[in-house]
Design an enzyme around this catalytic site. Structure first.
Site, PDB file in Angstrom:
ATOM      1  N   ASP A 127       0.837  -1.209   0.000  1.00 64.39           N
ATOM      2  CA  ASP A 127       0.000   0.000   0.000  1.00 64.39           C
ATOM      3  C   ASP A 127       0.874   1.262   0.000  1.00 64.39           C
ATOM      4  O   ASP A 127       1.978   1.256   0.538  1.00 64.39           O
ATOM      5  CB  ASP A 127      -0.900  -0.024   1.248  1.00 64.39           C
ATOM      6  CG  ASP A 127      -2.053   0.958   1.134  1.00 64.39           C
ATOM      7  OD1 ASP A 127      -2.305   1.483   0.027  1.00 64.39           O
ATOM      8  OD2 ASP A 127      -2.705   1.216   2.162  1.00 64.39           O
ATOM      9  N   THR A 158     -10.235  -7.069  -5.699  1.00 63.04           N
ATOM     10  CA  THR A 158     -11.514  -6.944  -6.400  1.00 63.04           C
ATOM     11  C   THR A 158     -12.067  -5.531  -6.198  1.00 63.04           C
ATOM     12  O   THR A 158     -12.624  -4.934  -7.114  1.00 63.04           O
ATOM     13  CB  THR A 158     -12.492  -8.009  -5.865  1.00 63.04           C
ATOM     14  OG1 THR A 158     -11.861  -9.272  -6.057  1.00 63.04           O
ATOM     15  CG2 THR A 158     -13.812  -8.001  -6.587  1.00 63.04           C
ATOM     16  N   ASN A 171     -10.342  -2.832  -5.904  1.00 60.31           N
ATOM     17  CA  ASN A 171      -9.603  -1.860  -6.732  1.00 60.31           C
ATOM     18  C   ASN A 171     -10.310  -1.592  -8.055  1.00 60.31           C
ATOM     19  O   ASN A 171     -10.164  -0.527  -8.654  1.00 60.31           O
ATOM     20  CB  ASN A 171      -8.176  -2.339  -7.041  1.00 60.31           C
ATOM     21  CG  ASN A 171      -7.236  -2.304  -5.854  1.00 60.31           C
ATOM     22  OD1 ASN A 171      -6.261  -3.050  -5.799  1.00 60.31           O
ATOM     23  ND2 ASN A 171      -7.513  -1.448  -4.866  1.00 60.31           N
ATOM     24  N   ARG A 184     -12.194   1.693  -8.533  1.00 59.65           N
ATOM     25  CA  ARG A 184     -11.524   3.004  -8.609  1.00 59.65           C
ATOM     26  C   ARG A 184     -11.883   3.685  -9.930  1.00 59.65           C
ATOM     27  O   ARG A 184     -12.393   3.035 -10.845  1.00 59.65           O
ATOM     28  CB  ARG A 184     -10.005   2.814  -8.522  1.00 59.65           C
ATOM     29  CG  ARG A 184      -9.580   2.356  -7.132  1.00 59.65           C
ATOM     30  CD  ARG A 184      -8.079   2.382  -6.975  1.00 59.65           C
ATOM     31  NE  ARG A 184      -7.741   2.028  -5.597  1.00 59.65           N
ATOM     32  CZ  ARG A 184      -6.553   2.162  -5.054  1.00 59.65           C
ATOM     33  NH1 ARG A 184      -5.556   2.666  -5.763  1.00 59.65           N
ATOM     34  NH2 ARG A 184      -6.331   1.820  -3.807  1.00 59.65           N
TER      35      ARG A 184
HETATM   36  C1  FPP Z   1      -2.023   0.297  -3.176  1.00 60.54           C
HETATM   37  O1  FPP Z   1      -1.606   1.625  -3.319  1.00 60.54           O
HETATM   38  C2  FPP Z   1      -1.545  -0.490  -4.293  1.00 60.54           C
HETATM   39  C3  FPP Z   1      -2.342  -0.943  -5.298  1.00 60.54           C
HETATM   40  C4  FPP Z   1      -3.775  -0.696  -5.356  1.00 60.54           C
HETATM   41  C5  FPP Z   1      -1.783  -1.690  -6.414  1.00 60.54           C
HETATM   42  C6  FPP Z   1      -0.499  -2.393  -6.172  1.00 60.54           C
HETATM   43  C7  FPP Z   1      -0.023  -2.847  -7.469  1.00 60.54           C
HETATM   44  C8  FPP Z   1       1.231  -2.930  -7.850  1.00 60.54           C
HETATM   45  C9  FPP Z   1       2.382  -2.621  -6.965  1.00 60.54           C
HETATM   46  C10 FPP Z   1       1.541  -3.331  -9.262  1.00 60.54           C
HETATM   47  C11 FPP Z   1       0.983  -4.628  -9.693  1.00 60.54           C
HETATM   48  C12 FPP Z   1       1.552  -4.975 -10.987  1.00 60.54           C
HETATM   49  C13 FPP Z   1       2.041  -6.171 -11.357  1.00 60.54           C
HETATM   50  C14 FPP Z   1       2.711  -6.275 -12.653  1.00 60.54           C
HETATM   51  C15 FPP Z   1       1.941  -7.390 -10.517  1.00 60.54           C
HETATM   52  P1  FPP Z   1      -2.703   2.776  -3.307  1.00 60.54           P
HETATM   53  O2  FPP Z   1      -2.984   3.152  -4.716  1.00 60.54           O
HETATM   54  O3  FPP Z   1      -3.907   2.343  -2.527  1.00 60.54           O
HETATM   55  O4  FPP Z   1      -1.906   3.883  -2.586  1.00 60.54           O
HETATM   56  P2  FPP Z   1      -2.514   5.009  -1.629  1.00 60.54           P
HETATM   57  O5  FPP Z   1      -3.090   4.312  -0.427  1.00 60.54           O
HETATM   58  O6  FPP Z   1      -1.312   5.829  -1.297  1.00 60.54           O
HETATM   59  O7  FPP Z   1      -3.530   5.766  -2.435  1.00 60.54           O
END
Ligand code: FPP
Length: 236
Positions: A24, A70, A72, A75
């Site tokens: 995260d 799921t 996500n 968004r």
């Molecule tokens: C949370 O950060 C992270 C995610 C929703 C996605 C994580 C995905 C990856 C690291 C890449 C996956 C790709 C591959 C190729 C496997 P957030 O967006 O919720 O961050 P925030 O809480 O700061 O808004």
């Protein structure tokens, strides 16, 4: 007798067999730098190989990564599209190095959500190493812990009686070790629907560090703390 990891001179003895990571903080990492959120996800992908490689070197047998929940998919469309596109572009290069290091890559979740070209990529990566004795990188894509439990109940019921054994045989993780430890970066202290069944006795670790900044040094400290914790599994 020395454990495998201690005899290899690794950082900690009693290394966890299976670690789950809730990656995260990508969005906030980008916002702090006045970059679009997609840049944070790109930085997040870059951090996967060094962190996972380090864990495998230390003797961890399995690493589960929460890459796309799921939830996500709810968004804004441009963020979902950028995440799906990142998977399309980076999944193969990212996993290649891990497979070269001997890992088997598997996936948890409902992949039918993704466009067919992405589903094909997922199957290809899965087919690259199928040796059951390999260490495992389990990537959760369009994954929900509650849906996994429901799916396992349905599948077990179709085959007969639902028991702990028959249900566990239907979990995505049926051939993986117990989930010993869960790490969540980015400051929140919750599981957010990640491996709910498997987390029953996991040791939980939370850090304010945003995922793209999470490094070996902090990981080593967590592994040392894991070793020092007393795991009683509800007994004395
Ligand atoms: C949370 O950060 C992270 C995610 C929703 C996605 C994580 C995905 C990856 C690291 C890449 C996956 C790709 C591959 C190729 C496997 P957030 O967006 O919720 O961050 P925030 O809480 O700061 O808004």
């Amino acid at each position: 007798m020395k454990s495998d990891s201690a005899s290899k001179g690794n950082v900690v003895s009693n290394i966890p067999k299976h670690i789950g990571i809730i990656m995260d903080g990508n969005g906030r990492w980008a916002t702090k730098r006045l970059l679009p959120r997609a840049a944070g996800h790109r930085a997040g992908v870059k951090n996967i190989t060094p962190v996972v490689s380090y864990l495998l070197e230390e003797g961890v047998k399995c690493v589960s990564l929460y890459a796309f929940s799921t939830e996500n998919s709810g968004r804004p469309k441009d963020e979902v599209d950028s995440l799906v596109d990142l998977i399309r572009k980076r999944l193969k290069p990212m996993t290649r190095e891990l497979i070269e290091r001997g890992a088997r890559v598997v996936f948890s979740g409902d992949r039918t959500y993704f466009p067919t070209d992405v589903q094909k990529l997922i199957s290809e990566v899965e087919g690259e190493n199928t040796d059951p004795s390999s260490s495992v990188v389990n990537i959760a894509l369009n994954y929900s812990g509650r849906s996994e439990i429901l799916r396992a109940c349905r599948l077990a019921a179709e085959k007969g009686e639902i028991t702990a054994d028959s249900l566990e045989r239907e979990l995505f993780t049926h051939d993986l070790p117990e989930l010993d430890m869960i790490i969540r970066t980015g400051g929140e202290k919750r599981l957010s629907n990640f491996m709910l069944y498997q987390a029953a006795y996991s040791e939980l670790f939370f850090t304010d560090t945003l995922w793209p900044d999470f490094d070996k040094k902090e990981l080593k400290t967590m592994l040392e703390e894991y070793t020092a914790r007393s795991r009683r599994f509800g007994k004395l």
